[in-house]
Scaffold this motif. Structure first.
Motif, PDB file in Angstrom:
ATOM      1  N   LEU A 139      62.420  24.067  27.135  1.00 28.77           N
ATOM      2  CA  LEU A 139      61.794  24.827  28.356  1.00 28.77           C
ATOM      3  C   LEU A 139      61.854  26.105  28.163  1.00 28.77           C
ATOM      4  N   ARG A 143      58.640  28.423  27.336  1.00 28.97           N
ATOM      5  CA  ARG A 143      57.891  28.572  28.231  1.00 28.97           C
ATOM      6  C   ARG A 143      58.225  29.299  29.391  1.00 28.97           C
ATOM      7  N   ILE A 144      59.447  29.488  29.779  1.00 30.67           N
ATOM      8  CA  ILE A 144      60.090  30.053  30.874  1.00 30.67           C
ATOM      9  C   ILE A 144      59.390  31.550  31.456  1.00 30.67           C
ATOM     10  N   THR A 169      56.634  26.605  35.946  1.00 32.44           N
ATOM     11  CA  THR A 169      57.884  26.239  36.857  1.00 32.44           C
ATOM     12  C   THR A 169      58.191  24.857  36.863  1.00 32.44           C
ATOM     13  N   THR A 170      59.297  24.709  36.816  1.00 28.08           N
ATOM     14  CA  THR A 170      59.912  23.291  37.001  1.00 28.08           C
ATOM     15  C   THR A 170      60.030  22.745  38.545  1.00 28.08           C
ATOM     16  N   LYS A 171      59.871  23.522  39.407  1.00 25.62           N
ATOM     17  CA  LYS A 171      60.230  23.290  40.684  1.00 25.62           C
ATOM     18  C   LYS A 171      59.168  22.548  41.487  1.00 25.62           C
ATOM     19  N   GLY A 228      56.547  30.564  39.744  1.00 27.65           N
ATOM     20  CA  GLY A 228      56.669  30.604  38.166  1.00 27.65           C
ATOM     21  C   GLY A 228      56.302  32.142  37.806  1.00 27.65           C
TER      22      GLY A 228
END
Length: 246
Positions: A58, A61-62, A68-70, A77
């Motif tokens: 990840l 890509r952050i 976003t992973t949320k 994001g």
């Protein structure tokens, strides 16, 4: 190094620190990020947490806008993408250290310059604003706050809206341009607020899905330029300059 008091929260600790760093050391640590001769020192800001860490897959890509992973509705994001835009605008860069299960450290490097020196050119030079009032309408408060940060950091004055009442109040202030998310409920429902919308108002539409679907949904609005998610801060600024100069 100056270190702020640690902030404790359930599950972890957040530590903020700042110090001057010789340019030679910054270049040794990050040879592909620094530029020789820019400055003798960097101002280094460190933000460290004791959280879960970021998995290797990840980390690349952050910093992407809208990544976003949320869960849906829990995050936009845009946070880190906005930070990158602000840091780059000031000639700096960001480095990341993270270990799963142990935590993460973000290091923000800013070239130190004398107050009397002219600011160096930024990636957004030529497309920043000059105090123009911009209306930004979106259902998510976090998105509004982040777009406000980007625009205000680049010379614009910003008002935001999340519903009909706020939208009507914003339009009444006669903004120079408006950025409206096509997914905003008041847009989808063809709110009466838009009935008196002037076709002279430079309007930018934001689309997070198929472009044709977005255009059909807001065909009652005089959208001049479309932005598709994900987009960068530079793309937002460029779109504004385009509609304001039209």
């Amino acid at each position: 190094m100056r270190q702020c008091p640690r902030r404790h929260a359930p599950g972890g600790t957040l530590t903020l620190a700042a110090r001057d760093l010789p340019a030679e050391e910054a270049t040794r640590l990050h040879p592909h990020q620094t530029t020789s001769g820019e400055s003798e020192y960097y101002v280094l800001l460190e933000v460290t947490d004791t959280g879960t860490g970021i998995p290797p897959e990840l980390r690349e890509r952050i910093f992407e806008p809208f990544f976003t992973t949320k869960p849906q509705g829990k995050g936009t994001g845009l946070g880190l993408a906005t930070v990158v835009s602000i840091v780059n605008k000031r000639g700096g860069f960001i480095a990341l250290d993270s270990e799963v299960g142990r935590g993460t450290t973000f290091r923000l490097y800013f070239p130190a310059t004398e107050a009397s020196e002219a600011p160096s050119a930024s990636p957004e030079q030529g497309i920043s604003g000059h105090g123009e009032l911009i209306l930004v309408a979106d259902a998510e408060a976090s998105t509004l706050d982040l777009l406000r940060t980007v625009l205000e950091a680049n010379g614009y004055t910003v008002i935001t809206a999340r519903d009909d009442t706020e939208l009507a109040a914003g339009l009444a202030q006669r903004p120079a341009a408006a950025i409206i998310d096509a997914a905003l409920p008041t847009v989808v429902q063809s709110s009466p607020v838009f009935a008196s919308l002037s076709t002279d108002l430079p309007l930018i539409g934001v689309c997070g899905e198929d472009a044709e679907t977005c255009r059909h949904r807001v065909e009652h609005l005089p959208v001049r330029v479309w932005l598709s998610k994900p987009f960068t801060a530079s793309q937002v600024l460029q779109a504004l300059r385009e509609v304001l100069k039209a």
